[in-house]
Structures are given as C-alpha cells and as structure tokens.
Motif scaffolding. Structure first.
Motif, mmCIF file in Angstrom:
data_model
loop_
_atom_site.group_PDB
_atom_site.id
_atom_site.type_symbol
_atom_site.label_atom_id
_atom_site.label_comp_id
_atom_site.label_asym_id
_atom_site.label_seq_id
_atom_site.Cartn_x
_atom_site.Cartn_y
_atom_site.Cartn_z
ATOM 1 N N ASP A 128 0.586 -1.112 -0.083
ATOM 2 C CA ASP A 128 -0.104 0.154 -0.019
ATOM 3 C C ASP A 128 1.119 1.013 -0.137
ATOM 4 O O ASP A 128 1.812 1.520 0.744
ATOM 5 C CB ASP A 128 -1.032 -0.714 1.381
ATOM 6 C CG ASP A 128 -1.679 1.442 1.450
ATOM 7 O OD1 ASP A 128 -1.389 2.432 0.713
ATOM 8 O OD2 ASP A 128 -2.559 0.645 2.150
ATOM 9 N N ASP B 270 -1.013 5.825 12.295
ATOM 10 C CA ASP B 270 -1.780 5.435 11.863
ATOM 11 C C ASP B 270 -2.886 5.571 12.267
ATOM 12 O O ASP B 270 -4.051 5.816 12.230
ATOM 13 C CB ASP B 270 -1.718 4.708 10.356
ATOM 14 C CG ASP B 270 -2.470 4.801 9.033
ATOM 15 O OD1 ASP B 270 -3.349 5.820 9.536
ATOM 16 O OD2 ASP B 270 -3.224 3.656 9.270
ATOM 17 N N ASP C 165 -6.445 9.658 0.755
ATOM 18 C CA ASP C 165 -4.918 8.899 0.147
ATOM 19 C C ASP C 165 -4.617 9.120 -1.419
ATOM 20 O O ASP C 165 -5.754 10.036 -1.921
ATOM 21 C CB ASP C 165 -5.371 7.882 0.047
ATOM 22 C CG ASP C 165 -5.363 7.696 2.128
ATOM 23 O OD1 ASP C 165 -4.561 7.709 2.244
ATOM 24 O OD2 ASP C 165 -5.897 6.462 1.983
HETATM 25 O O1 T6T Z 1 -5.865 5.508 4.467
HETATM 26 C C1 T6T Z 1 -4.304 4.759 4.813
HETATM 27 C C2 T6T Z 1 -4.448 4.893 6.240
HETATM 28 O O2 T6T Z 1 -4.944 5.785 6.981
HETATM 29 C C3 T6T Z 1 -5.886 3.393 6.845
HETATM 30 O O3 T6T Z 1 -5.481 3.191 8.164
HETATM 31 C C4 T6T Z 1 -5.603 2.473 6.055
HETATM 32 O O4 T6T Z 1 -5.464 2.839 4.142
HETATM 33 C C5 T6T Z 1 -4.431 2.931 4.049
HETATM 34 O O5 T6T Z 1 -3.489 2.766 4.141
HETATM 35 C C6 T6T Z 1 -5.248 3.509 2.517
HETATM 36 O O6 T6T Z 1 -4.711 1.968 2.278
#
Ligand code: T6T
Length: 325
Positions: free
Chosen positions: A39, A116, A255
């Motif tokens: 990702d 995150d 994103d």
């Molecule tokens: O949007 C990001 C991340 O912030 C979220 O927690 C999971 O998806 C992503 O990794 C994007 O694919």
C-alpha cells in the motif's frame, strides 16, 4: 601550543555532542509493522521512517502482512516480539483485536507506539481503559479529514443530492473516524445532502467498484461518493467510470497514490486528500529514539494533509505529497 590543545579538546567535545552515532553507543533496532505491505501509504511511511533511522543510526526493520487484517497481522507481530526489538511502531488493523497481542509486547518490556491507526480510544497513558499502554499515537486527524472530505464533496455537487461513503470495514480506527467526520459535517451544515448507507469493501478496490455500480443502479440520481481510503477511492472512481458517469458522479478520494494525478486531470476525481505518511514514519522513529535515550515524548503527534485538485496538482509543492509506489 596550550591554546591549540585546548581548541582541539573543545572540537572533540563538540563533535561528540552533535554526532548522535558517537554520543549513543548502543545501536537500537526499531520495528515498523504496517497495516499491509503493498500500500503506497505504508511504503511512503517506511521511507520517512528510514530517513529518521539513517539520521539517528537506528536499524529499521519493516515487517508486515500482505492484507489489512488482524488475522494476518497478529502472527507478524508475534514474530517481531520474539526478536525483541528495542521498540515497535505499528499500525494496528483493528482497535480491539490488536489490544491483547500488543500487550504481549508491553509485558515483554518493548515500548509500543501506534502510527496511523490506534487501539482502544487512541488516548494513551491515562490510566483509563485496557488499551492505554502505548506511549504515543502519531497520525493524521482522521475526523478532521472526514470533515474536509464532506465539505469538498458538498461543494462539488452544489450542496444537494445523494452520496455515500465507500469504506473498508468496521473496527479500523482511521476509516471509522473519517466516516464519522464526514457524516457529522453533512448533518450539521449540508441539509440538502442525503448520505446513503455505507458500503464496506474489505480494502478490495474491485469490490468497491462493483458496489458503486450497484448503488448507482438502485439510485440513478446518485451525485457523489467519498472513498475513505486509497483502495475504496480507487475502486469507487473505477466504478464511476464503468457506469459512464465521469464528471457527473463526483468523487472525493482519501489518500494520494500516483494514479490519482490522472484521475484528477481527467475529471474522474474532484479532490484527493493526501495524508503525510512520511511524516508519520519519521516522527515515529524519532519518538522511539527519544524514548529509548531517556527523553519524554508527546503522547500524541498530529500530522497534516494536503488537499489536491485540478487547480494545484501540477505544483511541485503539492505533488511532492503523492505517495511512493
Ligand atoms: O488510508 C490509509 C491509512 O490511513 C488507513 O488506516 C488504511 O488505509 C490506508 O493505508 C490507505 O490504503
């Protein structure tokens, strides 16, 4: 001669003070466990983490699962704990299911910082709840991100009509908060907009595309969709293209993979909200290092957003926030 010797001694002391690798004899190992390895968001986070690791003389280990799922992330976490790194940075894939697996790291004396995503309430070191043991949470403000998305979508559709949220799955702190912020802003300030039922795609862009087609079939008056993460947004945008509604059904994407540039330029995506994952990784490693060398660290660090659209996407100060592949 004495002056020269004194100056030389001073220079050696000064070098020792400003050269971290000299000042800090132990080489620390910090593990970064992403939500998934394939990702652009986490690939970019890793780059920022590596930049800080290089600056501080830290060894960075990046180990993760191929999909965003506690079932595959927990064995990776167990393997990392067994190797006893000096600290763990992790994006937990579920705010409840990762609590006990992460407690094992804490019990083993390995400091945990979440990046995150969070566990529990995301408010750590309060003595409240079962999941307050991580030292810090470093991330975007995802409620604010959802509000920004709502305002952008409302503007794109002239503040009226039917929209929905293409989301990953319940239990993920970030994407749940984005939806919460989005719905809160719509309910408070956009009475002409109806938010239809959320579609959960399990981080599968193909599923998000089929769902767009199905929602559009049921609601031919659909005017917009908010893709709450990279795969949700890519899939929803593909769905809009497949039903021949480019420019009519507006897309706001969370994103910013590089492919978003084409989607913005062709008018398929109106606005993309880029997070700053490199910043999250950089400050993750800096925080771990600070803690390991006896400094206190903030219990939360908020990182920023860059809002991308057709008018600014060619500007290098904007496009530098596109994610790495
Ligand atoms: O949007 C990001 C991340 O912030 C979220 O927690 C999971 O998806 C992503 O990794 C994007 O694919």
């Amino acid at each position: 001669k004495r002056i020269v010797a004194a100056l030389a001694a001073l220079a050696i002391c000064a070098t020792a003070l400003i050269t971290p690798a000299l000042a800090q004899e132990k080489k620390f190992t910090v593990a970064l466990i992403p939500g998934l390895t394939t990702d652009g968001f986490y690939i970019t986070m890793r780059k920022g983490a590596q930049a800080a690791a290089d600056a501080l003389g830290v060894t960075l280990v990046f180990q993760g699962a191929p999909d965003f799922n506690p079932v595959t992330q927990v064995p990776v976490l167990d393997a990392v704990i067994a190797k006893k790194p000096d600290a763990i940075l992790i994006a937990p894939t579920d705010k409840v299911q990762l609590v006990e697996p992460l407690r094992k790291a804490d019990d083993a004396g390995i400091p945990v910082i979440t990046v995150d995503t969070f566990i529990g309430s995301g408010v750590y070191q309060t003595g409240a709840g079962e999941a307050d043991f991580p030292l810090s949470y470093i991330a975007s403000d995802n409620i604010l991100g959802g509000e920004i998305a709502a305002r952008a979508l409302a503007k794109a559709i002239g503040d009226k009509g039917k929209v929905y949220v293409s989301n990953v799955k319940p239990g993920i702190s970030t994407t749940v908060q984005r939806e919460e912020g989005f719905k809160k802003e719509m309910a408070a300030n956009h009475p002409g907009i109806t938010v239809l039922e959320t579609q959960f795609n399990d981080n599968d862009a193909n599923k998000a595309a089929s769902q767009l087609q199905a929602v559009f079939a049921r609601n031919p008056d659909l005017v917009g969709v908010f893709g709450a993460n990279l795969f949700s947004a890519l899939g929803a945008a593909n769905g809009v293209q497949q039903v021949g509604q480019t420019g009519t059904v507006k897309v706001v994407a969370f994103d910013a993979p590089t492919s978003i540039v084409d989607n913005i330029n062709t008018g398929l995506v109106d606005v993309a909200i880029a997070q700053h994952p490199a910043e999250i990784g950089y400050f993750g490693v800096v925080s771990a290092y600070a803690h390991l060398t006896g400094q206190s660290i903030p219990v939360a660090i908020g990182t920023g957003f860059t809002i991308m659209d057709k008018a600014n996407i060619a500007d290098p100060n904007i496009s530098k926030y596109l994610y790495s592949e």
